[in-house]
Design an enzyme around this catalytic site. Structure first.
Site, PDB file in Angstrom:
ATOM      1  N   GLY A 167      29.887  41.485  14.205  1.00 17.13           N
ATOM      2  CA  GLY A 167      30.375  40.207  14.387  1.00 17.13           C
ATOM      3  C   GLY A 167      30.968  39.632  13.094  1.00 17.13           C
ATOM      4  N   GLY A 185      27.155  43.991  16.360  1.00 17.28           N
ATOM      5  CA  GLY A 185      28.068  43.849  17.560  1.00 17.28           C
ATOM      6  C   GLY A 185      28.822  44.946  18.104  1.00 17.28           C
ATOM      7  CD  GLU A 238      22.066  43.298  13.494  1.00 21.97           C
ATOM      8  OE1 GLU A 238      22.919  43.230  14.151  1.00 21.97           O
ATOM      9  OE2 GLU A 238      21.066  44.082  13.275  1.00 21.97           O
ATOM     10  CG  ASP A 264      22.986  39.250  17.751  1.00 24.34           C
ATOM     11  OD1 ASP A 264      22.996  40.264  16.823  1.00 24.34           O
ATOM     12  OD2 ASP A 264      23.491  38.570  17.676  1.00 24.34           O
TER      13      ASP A 264
END
Length: 376
Positions: A76, A124, A147, A155
């Protein structure tokens, strides 16, 4: 013909050839990091093709500055996260709700989804590839869920696919964020096929020149184009063996204590030193996330992660403001100011209490109005 829909963005290109829908991520200057506009474009494209009988299969690739392939998706847009969270922009909430909805759509398309995972595939990028039916790795593939480096957690369904790695490989990769190179990902279920990077263009082109009777026919043809899986690298084999010794402990403190106690083990010492640089709070949260996700469906895991991400960016549950969150501090230190000196709170893993961890897993929404309540 390659195009971008009027409502979409030129960072996502689409075309349909020979019964196959093709998506190219076209934000090469940012290693195809996902923006909200890109997430929205992909979702609408896939939703359209899902119900289009003329589209038998779907393929996706990234691009680099020289052209197609070379980089899939680096994750992301973390600079966007930092800026919008500081200003309280509600679009940051939209981003995660819509990204996780996209992640859930991919394995529920009902037709083949072929991901050409060449180059960097992180965060992502894993979220828009791991749900695919056919995940193609090359010798240039570099996968990771890094992350914890920025005070976040893995995530985009990370809890789901990390928890399903063999043994305790998932805990190791989710906590330490180490990279998985080339075809090694096949051995832990992060890929399905191997293809030399030099052959991607020809296979991509030929995929749209066939006359497939069904999606399964497209998959059979693809399997015939791919190459035998390379041997797992000695380095990755050894790292996994080491990880099994340490990452199966009952809590994160026990993992770190065991790593630090192994003074004659270079791998353990290096891993312990890396973990000490991460957010102590989020390391505990990630450990709990992966252990809980083992008993969840993808939709359940994504709902849990949506709760977690709200608490990460808006930590009112800990009496903090967004600017005092671990994620904002992590992005500041590693990406914005680049001083590589994040001031984590608490500063040590030993200072994290069970109450701090549990608070992350309390949903801020009643189940009936959860942002991802409709996911199946």
């Amino acid at each position: 013909m390659t195009q971008a829909r009027q409502w979409a963005t030129t960072d996502v290109l689409e075309e349909v050839r020979g019964g196959v829908g093709f998506i190219t991520l076209n934000r090469s200057k940012a290693l195809n990091a996902l923006s909200l506009a890109m997430v929205r474009a992909m979702y609408e494209i896939l939703l359209d093709w899902k119900d289009n009988p003329a589209v038998k299969a779907i393929a996706i690739r990234g691009s680099n500055k020289e052209g197609p392939f070379g980089a899939f998706c680096a994750g992301g847009d973390i600079r966007f996260f930092h800026e919008q969270a500081e200003h309280g922009n509600p679009e940051i909430e939209d981003f995660f709700t819509e990204e996780y909805t996209l992640n859930n759509l991919i394995p529920n398309l009902g037709k083949p989804y072929i991901a050409f995972m060449d180059g960097i595939v992180m965060g992502g990028g894993m979220g828009i590839s791991q749900g695919g039916t056919d995940r193609i790795l090359t010798e240039r593939t570099r996968m990771a869920m890094p992350e914890t480096l920025i005070g976040l957690f893995p995530d985009v369904g990370g809890g789901y696919f990390l928890s399903r790695c063999p043994g305790h490989t998932g805990e190791w990769l989710g906590l330490a964020g180490d990279h998985v190179m080339g075809g090694d990902g096949l051995s832990i279920g992060w890929g399905d096929h191997f293809l030399s990077s030099s052959r991607q263009a020809e296979v991509w082109q030929a995929l749209g020149e066939q006359d497939f009777s069904s999606g399964e026919a497209a998959r059979q043809w693809l399997r015939g184009q791919c190459e035998p899986a390379p041997a797992v690298s000695e380095a990755f084999t050894k790292a996994r063996e080491e990880a099994e010794q340490f990452f199966g402990a009952g809590d994160f403190n026990a993992i770190l204590k065991a790593l630090e106690a192994a003074t004659d083990n270079a791998w353990a010492q290096k891993t312990a030193q890396a973990l000490r640089k991460r957010s102590p709070l989020m390391l505990h949260v990630v450990f709990e996330q992966i252990r809980r996700a083992r008993g969840m469906t993808l939709a359940e895991d994504l709902r849990m992660e949506r709760d977690l991400v709200r608490h990460c960016f808006f930590p009112q549950h800990m009496g903090r403001k967004a600017v005092s969150s671990e994620i904002i501090e992590g992005i500041r230190a590693l990406v914005v100011d680049k001083d590589n000196n994040p001031q984590w709170d608490p500063p040590r893993v030993e200072d994290v209490t069970p109450e701090m961890i549990e608070a992350f897993f309390e949903s801020p929404w009643p189940a009936s109005v959860h942002p991802l309540a409709s996911l199946k």
